[in-house]
Design a protein around this motif. Structure first.
Motif, short mmCIF file in Angstrom:
data_model
loop_
_atom_site.label_atom_id
_atom_site.label_comp_id
_atom_site.label_asym_id
_atom_site.label_seq_id
_atom_site.Cartn_x
_atom_site.Cartn_y
_atom_site.Cartn_z
N GLY A 66 11.07 11.81 14.10
CA GLY A 66 11.20 10.96 12.85
C GLY A 66 10.01 10.24 12.53
N SER A 67 9.13 9.65 13.67
CA SER A 67 8.19 8.69 13.30
C SER A 67 6.89 9.73 12.60
N GLY A 108 0.62 5.37 7.09
CA GLY A 108 1.28 6.26 7.87
C GLY A 108 1.10 5.84 9.56
N SER A 109 -0.10 5.23 9.51
CA SER A 109 -0.37 4.77 11.17
C SER A 109 0.74 4.04 11.50
N ALA A 110 1.41 3.23 10.81
CA ALA A 110 2.45 2.31 11.28
C ALA A 110 3.47 3.19 12.16
N PHE A 111 3.62 4.33 11.78
CA PHE A 111 4.48 5.41 12.40
C PHE A 111 4.03 6.01 13.62
N LEU A 112 2.58 6.49 13.52
CA LEU A 112 2.10 7.21 14.47
C LEU A 112 1.99 6.36 15.85
N ALA A 128 5.20 9.58 9.01
CA ALA A 128 3.63 9.22 8.85
C ALA A 128 3.04 9.97 7.73
N PHE A 129 3.88 11.31 7.78
CA PHE A 129 2.94 12.28 6.78
C PHE A 129 4.02 12.73 5.43
N ALA A 130 4.93 11.73 5.24
CA ALA A 130 5.98 11.96 4.28
C ALA A 130 5.11 11.76 2.91
N THR A 173 0.88 -1.28 0.03
CA THR A 173 0.16 -0.19 -0.08
C THR A 173 0.80 1.44 0.11
N LEU A 174 2.01 1.24 0.78
CA LEU A 174 2.82 2.36 0.71
C LEU A 174 3.36 2.45 -0.68
N SER A 175 3.88 1.52 -1.41
CA SER A 175 4.23 1.74 -2.70
C SER A 175 3.33 2.21 -3.78
N ALA A 176 1.92 1.75 -3.61
CA ALA A 176 1.07 2.41 -4.52
C ALA A 176 0.87 3.91 -4.08
#
Length: 496
Positions: free
Chosen positions: A101-102, A178-182, A106-108, A48-51
């Motif tokens: 960094g997190s 991004g929730s994986a970071f938050l 998350a919002f990169a 999903t990140l790649s998409a």
């Protein structure tokens, strides 16, 4: 650790109460779990990140393992800084950097920003592991209680990498990638609040930090990794050889410098002890196999079998549970069989479990994946729970701090090597089998059924190759561990 004084400042309590010590350990486990979990939490998020960000093949590898390599490159340096400026101070500062960094990750808005955020998280994480392990010695003065606390610390460290994909899958089922970071933020807030109250300040008398050694160590690792990644993603080029030579030269200069420093970042004399070397080699190879095949397996479950992140996460639960449970009780096996035999059993079991995963295919074989990864989890759990204790007990007390820093570095180096080397191998096989110019995800997005099946088959072939390589490395290390049993003078714990 010698030449150490415990200084209590601010709100930190005096150590002495067993109840307060165990509460302090509970607080220390929070950053340990986060740091190890964040190595693998993106495994299930990559499709999903790649998409969303459309990273290139090389950017995908950097997103996954720049965190581990920055972490590994800075662990020994940050451990030295903790000795000089205070473990609690470095620990709390590193948690703040990790949190920044997190949020950035998350919002990169692009793959490049996400890579930078992961590097920043790696820098913050490098302050957390050595400081947390060193503070256990400050919290627990009684040897038996300290050994039990280190066992719990190791279980959470090893288990964090295993549960990362599960937590990532649960989050992705309800939220965006991004929730994986938050998810890190509430844990870090609790840690920062309780850490200032429950953790003592801890410093060791050390000489000045050598900045040249810091630059040489980091400058040697990154060019070598870049060369491997670029060759795997785009084919071997002259620039790859140049970067490889630069990296090797800087690492050689780093090792040469360590021999002539009174207070080196890396004490090379530790590796003259067979027991210490076997422990470090076992942790590096074990984490290489666990992290590399963990990521490749996550992609297989989603992109090849068509499962969503949550379903893929549930299939990882048996292996994660096995790693954690065995890590908690593996020390008893080590005492009964002895360290060399225990390492051999652990590595051999992990190799056998990985070979069972050769049963996976395009149209079936998920049962082989679950069974193989669970059996391998027993081996990983047993191996990792022995590493910290064996690495430290194999050296004199005055070198225990340096030994702990090296053992933690080996874990993170193994993580990074697994993702880059095994991931690069799969990319090479994938492209050679079907002559694909893009990644598996990009190929599947084209919508051509025949092309998609061929791409899945090529990817499975690549995973099979990675499984064989990982199992071979584990088996070879198991043989080394058995042979080390003959040198009883080196494998026995040093006098304490």
């Amino acid at each position: 650790m010698t030449s150490t004084d415990i200084r209590v400042s601010g709100a930190a309590p005096q150590v002495g109460s067993p109840r307060r010590a165990w509460l302090g350990l509970a607080v220390l486990l929070l950053p340990v779990l986060l740091v190890s979990m964040d190595v693998s939490v993106l495994f299930l998020a990559m499709p999903t990140l790649s998409a969303a960000l459309d990273p290139s093949a090389m950017q995908q590898l950097w997103i996954l393992d720049v965190y581990g390599f920055v972490l590994a490159g800075l662990l020994i340096t940050m451990g030295n800084l903790g000795d000089r400026f205070g473990r609690r101070r470095i620990l709390l500062g590193g948690a703040t950097i990790f949190g920044i960094g997190s949020v950035l990750g998350a919002f990169a808005p692009s793959a490049g920003v996400l890579i930078a955020a992961r590097a920043l998280m790696g820098a913050g994480g490098a302050t957390l592991l050595p400081s947390s392990l060193a503070l256990i010695s400050a919290l627990f003065a009684e040897p038996r209680a300290r050994a039990a606390a280190i066992g719990v610390w190791t279980a959470f460290f090893a288990g964090g990498s295993a549960v990362g994909p599960i937590i990532g899958g649960l989050l992705l089922n309800h939220f965006w990638w991004g929730s994986a970071f938050l998810v890190n933020l509430p844990v870090l807030v609790v840690f920062l609040a309780l850490g200032a109250l429950l953790l003592p300040e801890h410093r060791a008398g050390r000489g000045p930090l050598d900045p040249i050694s810091v630059v040489l160590s980091i400058g040697g690792i990154l060019p070598l990794i870049y060369a491997v990644k670029h060759a795997a993603a785009d084919g071997v080029a002259i620039t790859d050889g140049v970067f490889a030579v630069i990296g090797a030269g800087l690492l050689w200069a780093f090792l040469r410098r360590q021999r002539h420093l009174d207070d080196p970042l890396l004490d090379l004399s530790l590796f003259r002890r067979t027991g210490f070397t076997v422990a470090i080699g076992s942790s590096t190879i074990g984490m290489l196999a666990l992290s590399g095949l963990g990521y490749l397996g996550s992609v297989y479950l989603q992109s090849v079998t068509g499962r969503d992140p949550l379903a893929a996460a549930f299939l990882s639960i048996p292996a994660a549970a096995m790693v954690f449970v065995v890590s908690m009780g593996g020390a008893r096996i080590g005492r009964r069989l002895g360290a060399p035999v225990s390492f051999a059993v652990a590595l051999g079991t992990a190799a056998a479990g990985n070979l069972l995963m050769l049963g996976i295919g395009v149209d079936g074989g998920v049962g082989w994946y679950v069974a193989g990864s669970t059996i391998a989890g027993f081996g990983y759990g047993l191996c990792f729970t022995l590493v910290s204790d064996v690495a430290i007990s194999a050296v004199p007390p005055q070198r225990a701090g340096a030994a702990a820093g090296i053992s933690e570095t080996s874990f993170e180096l193994g993580n990074g090597l697994g993702l880059s080397l095994l991931g690069s191998l799969v990319t090479l096989v994938f492209r050679s089998k079907g002559h694909f110019e893009s990644t598996l995800g990009e190929t599947l997005a084209h919508g051509d059924a025949g092309l998609a099946h061929a791409a899945r088959a090529a990817y499975v072939s690549g995973v099979h190759a990675a499984i064989v390589v990982a199992a071979g490395l584990l088996a070879a290390m198991a043989v080394v561990a058995l042979l080390s049993a003959r040198r009883r003078d080196d494998t026995a714990p040093a006098p304490r």
